[in-house]
Design a protein around this motif. Structure first.
Motif, short mmCIF file in Angstrom:
data_model
loop_
_atom_site.label_atom_id
_atom_site.label_comp_id
_atom_site.label_asym_id
_atom_site.label_seq_id
_atom_site.Cartn_x
_atom_site.Cartn_y
_atom_site.Cartn_z
N SER A 184 -6.83 -1.01 -10.40
CA SER A 184 -7.12 -1.85 -9.23
C SER A 184 -8.09 -1.11 -8.30
O SER A 184 -7.87 0.07 -8.00
CB SER A 184 -5.82 -2.16 -8.48
OG SER A 184 -6.12 -2.60 -7.17
N ARG A 185 -9.06 -1.80 -7.77
CA ARG A 185 -9.99 -1.17 -6.83
C ARG A 185 -9.32 -0.88 -5.49
O ARG A 185 -9.79 -0.07 -4.71
CB ARG A 185 -11.22 -2.07 -6.61
CG ARG A 185 -12.21 -1.98 -7.76
CD ARG A 185 -13.32 -2.97 -7.59
NE ARG A 185 -12.82 -4.34 -7.64
CZ ARG A 185 -13.57 -5.43 -7.49
NH1 ARG A 185 -14.85 -5.31 -7.27
NH2 ARG A 185 -13.04 -6.62 -7.57
N ASN A 186 -8.17 -1.54 -5.25
CA ASN A 186 -7.44 -1.26 -3.99
C ASN A 186 -6.85 0.14 -3.97
O ASN A 186 -6.51 0.65 -2.90
CB ASN A 186 -6.28 -2.26 -3.81
CG ASN A 186 -6.77 -3.65 -3.53
OD1 ASN A 186 -7.89 -3.83 -3.08
ND2 ASN A 186 -5.94 -4.64 -3.82
N GLY A 187 -6.69 0.76 -5.14
CA GLY A 187 -5.98 2.06 -5.22
C GLY A 187 -6.89 3.27 -5.22
O GLY A 187 -6.41 4.39 -5.39
N GLY A 188 -8.18 3.09 -5.07
CA GLY A 188 -9.11 4.23 -5.09
C GLY A 188 -9.03 4.94 -6.42
O GLY A 188 -9.14 4.32 -7.48
N ASP A 189 -8.80 6.28 -6.39
CA ASP A 189 -8.75 7.07 -7.62
C ASP A 189 -7.40 6.98 -8.34
O ASP A 189 -7.24 7.49 -9.44
CB ASP A 189 -9.02 8.56 -7.32
CG ASP A 189 -10.46 8.76 -6.87
OD1 ASP A 189 -11.30 7.88 -7.21
OD2 ASP A 189 -10.74 9.76 -6.18
N LEU A 190 -6.42 6.40 -7.67
CA LEU A 190 -5.07 6.35 -8.24
C LEU A 190 -5.03 5.38 -9.43
O LEU A 190 -5.64 4.31 -9.37
CB LEU A 190 -4.11 5.84 -7.15
CG LEU A 190 -2.62 5.94 -7.44
CD1 LEU A 190 -2.16 7.40 -7.45
CD2 LEU A 190 -1.83 5.14 -6.40
N GLN A 191 -4.32 5.79 -10.51
CA GLN A 191 -4.12 4.86 -11.61
C GLN A 191 -3.07 3.84 -11.18
O GLN A 191 -1.88 4.11 -11.17
CB GLN A 191 -3.67 5.59 -12.88
CG GLN A 191 -3.35 4.65 -14.05
CD GLN A 191 -4.47 3.64 -14.34
OE1 GLN A 191 -5.59 4.04 -14.65
NE2 GLN A 191 -4.19 2.34 -14.23
N ASP A 192 -3.51 2.67 -10.81
CA ASP A 192 -2.63 1.63 -10.29
C ASP A 192 -3.20 0.29 -10.75
O ASP A 192 -4.39 0.04 -10.54
CB ASP A 192 -2.60 1.72 -8.75
CG ASP A 192 -1.80 0.58 -8.12
OD1 ASP A 192 -0.72 0.27 -8.64
OD2 ASP A 192 -2.28 0.02 -7.11
N PRO A 193 -2.43 -0.59 -11.39
CA PRO A 193 -0.99 -0.49 -11.66
C PRO A 193 -0.68 0.27 -12.96
O PRO A 193 -1.59 0.72 -13.66
CB PRO A 193 -0.59 -1.96 -11.81
CG PRO A 193 -1.82 -2.62 -12.35
CD PRO A 193 -3.00 -1.89 -11.76
N LEU A 194 0.65 0.39 -13.21
CA LEU A 194 1.16 0.96 -14.46
C LEU A 194 2.22 0.01 -15.01
O LEU A 194 2.85 -0.73 -14.25
CB LEU A 194 1.86 2.30 -14.21
CG LEU A 194 1.06 3.48 -13.72
CD1 LEU A 194 2.02 4.65 -13.45
CD2 LEU A 194 0.03 3.88 -14.76
N MET A 210 0.86 -1.19 0.00
CA MET A 210 0.00 0.00 0.00
C MET A 210 0.89 1.23 0.00
O MET A 210 2.10 1.12 0.25
CB MET A 210 -0.93 0.02 1.20
CG MET A 210 -0.22 0.12 2.52
SD MET A 210 -1.29 -0.25 3.90
CE MET A 210 -1.37 -2.03 3.83
N VAL A 211 0.32 2.40 -0.27
CA VAL A 211 1.09 3.65 -0.25
C VAL A 211 0.32 4.69 0.55
O VAL A 211 -0.90 4.59 0.70
CB VAL A 211 1.37 4.17 -1.68
CG1 VAL A 211 2.44 3.34 -2.35
CG2 VAL A 211 0.10 4.23 -2.52
N ASN A 265 -0.62 -1.14 -4.57
CA ASN A 265 -1.66 -1.51 -3.59
C ASN A 265 -1.93 -3.01 -3.67
O ASN A 265 -3.08 -3.44 -3.64
CB ASN A 265 -2.95 -0.73 -3.88
CG ASN A 265 -2.81 0.75 -3.57
OD1 ASN A 265 -2.85 1.14 -2.42
ND2 ASN A 265 -2.61 1.56 -4.60
N ILE A 266 -0.86 -3.80 -3.75
CA ILE A 266 -1.01 -5.22 -4.04
C ILE A 266 -1.39 -6.03 -2.80
O ILE A 266 -1.75 -7.20 -2.89
CB ILE A 266 0.30 -5.76 -4.69
CG1 ILE A 266 0.09 -7.05 -5.47
CG2 ILE A 266 1.40 -5.93 -3.67
CD1 ILE A 266 -0.43 -6.88 -6.86
N ARG A 267 -1.30 -5.37 -1.64
CA ARG A 267 -1.75 -5.93 -0.36
C ARG A 267 -0.89 -7.07 0.20
O ARG A 267 -0.61 -7.10 1.38
CB ARG A 267 -3.22 -6.43 -0.45
CG ARG A 267 -4.21 -5.32 -0.73
CD ARG A 267 -4.32 -4.34 0.44
NE ARG A 267 -5.40 -3.39 0.27
CZ ARG A 267 -5.23 -2.12 -0.10
NH1 ARG A 267 -4.02 -1.65 -0.36
NH2 ARG A 267 -6.26 -1.31 -0.22
#
Ligand code: NAP
Length: 339
Positions: free
Chosen positions: A197-207, A156-157, A226-228
């Motif tokens: 990924s839904r784990n990242g909220g609004d962030l474009q993740d992954p790239l 996570m970040v 946000n791979i958990r």
């Protein structure tokens, strides 16, 4: 005994002070500063160092033979330039500075000084697994390198992590590693954007960051923040007639109930703790051995910043963005490079 002055006693500053005080040999932290004077006082009391009001005061302290900069990125240029002006070796945590232009000013100041003083905190070069991978690749066992597959996965970040952080804070380590792994500059960058990924909220993740080296090696870097499941760093070099893969940092393997299980590091501190120790021991040893600085250079810091800029532009435009570098000064060519 090398007298070290530390600027910035936050998370990594405190970790490096612990390292120099209790883990590696040949150095003693004699002075430090932080904008948070309470924290600075507490840390200084723990190691018997003097507390100064500013970074400039730390650099000017006659007991300080070498400087470690661990303050926040925008302040790095000022302290690295002041260290060069004082003729003192300086270890600067990444980034060397926050813009290419600022990095070039440091390169120019060091070239005017006439010898290397600056080392940048690219610690992957000191990781045993990466060093073995580089030795196999350079040794020719798998033929000429054609491609490399990398993954940089964080569980996570923090909330302040932004879209561009994936390139400038996370993939910057792969960017430096690739230049060192293949001994080539990076010529261009592209970014591919998969489903979010839904784990990242609004962030474009992954790239997916695609780097092209000047010699034609194509490198893909998966950046998932946000791979958990843990902190997972991967790398595989594909050569003409073989591949070489980064070993897993595995202290124990458990076989149970039909499965083989190995632990995944919780975070970057756990994964790279030994690399940081080696990085500092080699920095101190090289300074003791005639005052030399041989680790990642100001040029490496500049080149990484230039590739990050291309990566961020590629992220925003979707284009293949060439990396534009200044001419490399003679100071950074030849023998004075990371072992
Ligand atoms: P941090 O916990 O925020 O610590 C930075 C400290 O420096 C804070 O206490 C801050 O005080 C202080 N500071 C800021 N400006 C200063 C100034 N002008 N003079 C003196 N002190 C100042 O950050 P961190 O995580 O330790 O990161 C520090 C640097 O290390 C960053 O550049 C980061 O990118 C780098 N880093 C590298 C790695 C790696 O793997 N190589 C890992 C982690 C961090 P305030 O809080 O009051 O501003």
């Amino acid at each position: 005994m090398l007298g070290v002055g530390v600027i910035g006693t936050g998370m990594i500053g405190q970790d490096h002070i612990r390292r120099m005080s209790r883990v590696v040999s040949g150095a003693r932290v004699v002075a430090l500063t932080d904008t948070d004077t309470a924290v600075a006082g507490e840390v200084a009391a723990g190691v018997g160092a003097a507390v100064h009001a500013t970074g400039e005061d730390v650099i000017a302290d006659p007991r300080v033979d070498a400087v470690v900069v661990c303050s926040w990125g925008p302040s790095h240029e000022q302290y690295v330039l002041a260290s060069i002006a004082a003729g003192k070796p300086v270890f600067c945590e990444k980034p060397l500075a926050t813009t290419q232009q600022a990095c070039l000013r440091i390169v120019e100041a060091e070239v005017a000084h006439g010898s290397r003083l600056v080392q940048v905190g690219f610690m992957r070069r000191y990781d045993a697994a990466y060093r073995s991978l580089r030795a196999v690749t350079a040794g020719g066992e798998i033929g000429a390198a054609l491609m490399m597959h990398c993954a940089h996965r964080n569980p996570m970040v923090p909330g302040y992590y932004e879209k561009e952080s994936a390139i400038v804070d996370t993939a910057v380590h792969e960017i430096d590693m690739v230049r060192w792994m293949f001994g080539q500059e990076i010529a261009a960058a592209r970014v591919l954007v998969p489903r979010r990924s839904r784990n990242g909220g609004d962030l474009q993740d992954p790239l997916l960051l695609i780097l092209e080296t000047a010699g034609g090696v194509l490198v893909d870097v998966e950046i998932s923040v946000n791979i958990r499941y843990g902190y997972d760093i991967r790398g595989e070099v594909v050569g003409e007639h073989g591949t070489a893969t980064l070993a897993e940092p595995v202290p124990v393997t458990v076989r149970r109930a039909g499965f083989v299980a190995t632990p995944v590091p919780a975070d970057w501190r756990e994964r790279f703790v030994t690399a940081y120790d080696t990085e500092f021991q080699e920095w101190i040893d090289a300074l003791a051995d005639g005052g030399r600085t041989v680790g990642p250079s100001a040029w490496d810091g500049y080149a990484a910043a230039a590739v990050c800029d291309a990566g961020v532009a590629a992220l925003h435009t979707g284009d293949r963005v060439p990396v534009a570098l200044a001419d490399q000064p003679k100071l950074y060519r030849g023998a004075e490079v990371t072992p």
